[in-house]
Design an enzyme around this catalytic site. Structure first.
Site, short mmCIF file in Angstrom:
data_model
loop_
_atom_site.label_atom_id
_atom_site.label_comp_id
_atom_site.label_asym_id
_atom_site.label_seq_id
_atom_site.Cartn_x
_atom_site.Cartn_y
_atom_site.Cartn_z
N GLU A 101 -23.56 -51.37 -39.88
CA GLU A 101 -22.21 -51.45 -39.31
C GLU A 101 -21.19 -51.86 -40.36
O GLU A 101 -20.14 -51.21 -40.52
CB GLU A 101 -22.19 -52.44 -38.14
CG GLU A 101 -22.87 -51.94 -36.90
CD GLU A 101 -22.75 -52.87 -35.71
OE1 GLU A 101 -23.23 -52.50 -34.63
OE2 GLU A 101 -22.18 -53.98 -35.86
N HIS A 145 -18.21 -32.92 -15.24
CA HIS A 145 -18.10 -31.93 -16.32
C HIS A 145 -16.62 -31.77 -16.67
O HIS A 145 -15.80 -31.65 -15.78
CB HIS A 145 -18.66 -30.60 -15.84
CG HIS A 145 -18.48 -29.48 -16.82
ND1 HIS A 145 -19.26 -29.38 -17.96
CD2 HIS A 145 -17.60 -28.44 -16.85
CE1 HIS A 145 -18.88 -28.31 -18.64
NE2 HIS A 145 -17.87 -27.72 -17.99
#
Length: 466
Positions: free
Chosen positions: A187, A445
């Site tokens: 990170e 969707h």
């Protein structure tokens, strides 16, 4: 009569959440904190500030490389590192003040100073040369963890830094060498690479992200290499020469062999964390530790001394803030006579890079080792509509289900927003759901989450879009 029903030592996510839940259950609660601010490592020098810098550096890189192809014309971005650090600090301050507010709201006393356990029911707090002894029915140790040291290498938080120093560098290093290819190193390496550093990661093992699913880790490594990361696996750092303008980092093969020296401006030591038990008086109080220095607890978080409990990074298990929070709630409920519980089989883990990596449950390697027959369903983001139109198609979803019962045993994702997507898998697994249950659940969707549904369909070899 004791002054308190519960005293919690440490106000990181485990400690402050424990205190709040205990107060909700009617207990009189105090927390003991040695630092100037509440929130522990996570809020002050860990999870939160690193996410601020990850977000800011990602925006910087997007402006530099992605805006033009979307038809957004801007001049080349310029880095103002002090302002970025100020952005980080604003986030820290907001979260810390939030915890202070929650203490007041729940009527929890905040006692400033270094806590030391004198025995069952007694906590000594030292501050400014003065000490006071607090009497309580119960004590919870929530002191968290500290940076693991690398033998023979002194961290000065300027040139040789821990995660703490890496969050506050005064300039972007030209060459950053990271010791350890775990979550924290990758990170922080991402932050400084985006801002212009050359990043090399040295890892003792032959892979990155130990403990993560191997297939996921391999693809993630390839993606990081595409971004410019350089990895030296099966290697160890044995010394750092600080005498010159550049640091001379001595690296040897993990199995032994000829050493090489690599130059770096900054060395980040990220080889893990160790339980913070120093100065707590545990030995004198009779609180048993295990062979790794962690506080030993029974299934109800109780230590070897009646009325003293421990949670979070200071006990066994993954060193994750959300694991500590769940344990904090559970132990507060147990002390109140309820049935507190943590399901350790369903604790998500996330790497907040770009793309993100997330996982919950068993890895493929763990299932093989345990001899559990399983089926696999995979679906790539290259075949996901939302990912295609956003041109963020790196990664895939992998679902592992029991071959006999179809119960989902593990879910692993590498891709954009993987950390947000993992939770539908966690909820499913908490209720013992199957891949079929997930496959038959309607997903909106176009969303990236449809890739999870498709991976569940792929467990039964019936993915639609692949």
């Amino acid at each position: 009569m004791p002054t308190y029903d519960l005293v919690v030592i440490g106000t990181g996510p485990g400690g402050y959440v424990c205190a709040i839940r205990a107060a909700q259950l009617g207990m009189k609660v105090a927390v003991v904190e040695k630092n100037a601010t509440l929130g522990g490592t996570c809020l002050n020098i860990g999870c939160m500030p690193s996410k601020a810098l990850l977000h800011a550096s990602e925006m910087f890189e997007e402006a530099e490389h992605s805006f033009a192809k979307m038809g957004v014309s801007v001049s080349a971005p310029k880095l103002d590192l002090p302002s970025m650090m100020n952005f980080k600090q604003q986030g820290i301050d907001g979260n810390v003040k939030g915890v202070e507010f929650l203490m007041k709201k729940n009527k929890i006393d905040v006692i400033r100073g270094v806590g030391r356990i004198l025995g069952a029911g007694k906590v000594e707090v030292s501050a400014d040369g003065k000490t006071e002894t607090i009497e309580t029915r119960n004590i919870v140790i929530a002191t968290g963890s500290d940076v693991a040291k690398l033998k023979g290498i002194d961290i000065d938080e300027k040139r040789i830094v821990s995660s703490t120093g890496a969050l506050s560098l005064e300039k972007v290093p030209e060459k950053l060498l990271i010791v350890g290819a775990g979550v924290i190193g990758l990170e922080l390496g991402s932050v400084w690479r985006r801002l212009g550093a050359e990043v090399m990661v040295v890892e003792f093992l032959d892979r990155i992200l130990p403990g993560m699913d191997g297939e996921i880790a391999k693809q993630f490594q390839r993606l990081l290499e595409k971004q410019g990361f350089v990895f030296k696996l099966s290697s160890k750092v044995t010394a750092v020469d600080t005498s010159g303008k550049m640091l001379g980092v001595k690296i040897e093969p993990a199995a032994g062999g000829a050493a090489e020296t690599i130059e770096a401006d900054v060395v980040l030591v990220c080889i893990g964390r160790v339980p913070y038990t120093e100065g707590l008086g545990l030995k004198e109080a009779g609180v048993a530790l295990d062979n790794r220095g962690r506080v030993q607890i029974d299934p109800h978080f109780a230590t070897s001394v009646k009325g003293i409990y421990a949670i979070g990074d200071v006990v066994a298990g993954p060193m994750l803030a959300h694991k500590a929070e769940d344990e904090g709630v559970a132990v507060a409920e147990i002390i109140a006579g309820q049935a507190g519980h943590v399901n350790y089989d369903v604790i998500p883990g996330v790497v907040y890079t770009t793309p993100e990596v997330s996982s919950v449950g068993k890895t493929e390697e763990e299932l093989k080792q345990a001899g559990i027959p399983y089926t696999v369903g995979k679906f790539p983001f290259t075949a996901n509509g939302r990912s295609k139109v956003n041109q963020t198609t790196d990664g895939f979803v992998k679902i592992l289900a029991d071959a006999k019962t179809d119960r989902v045993l593990g879910v692993h994702i590498v891709g954009r927003e993987a950390g947000e997507m993992i939770h539908e898998a966690a909820v499913l697994m908490e209720f013992g759901g199957s891949a079929e249950d997930l496959a038959r659940t309607c997903h909106a969707h176009p969303t990236r989450s449809e890739a999870i549904k498709e991976a569940a369909l792929a467990v039964g070899k019936r993915a639609i879009h692949m």
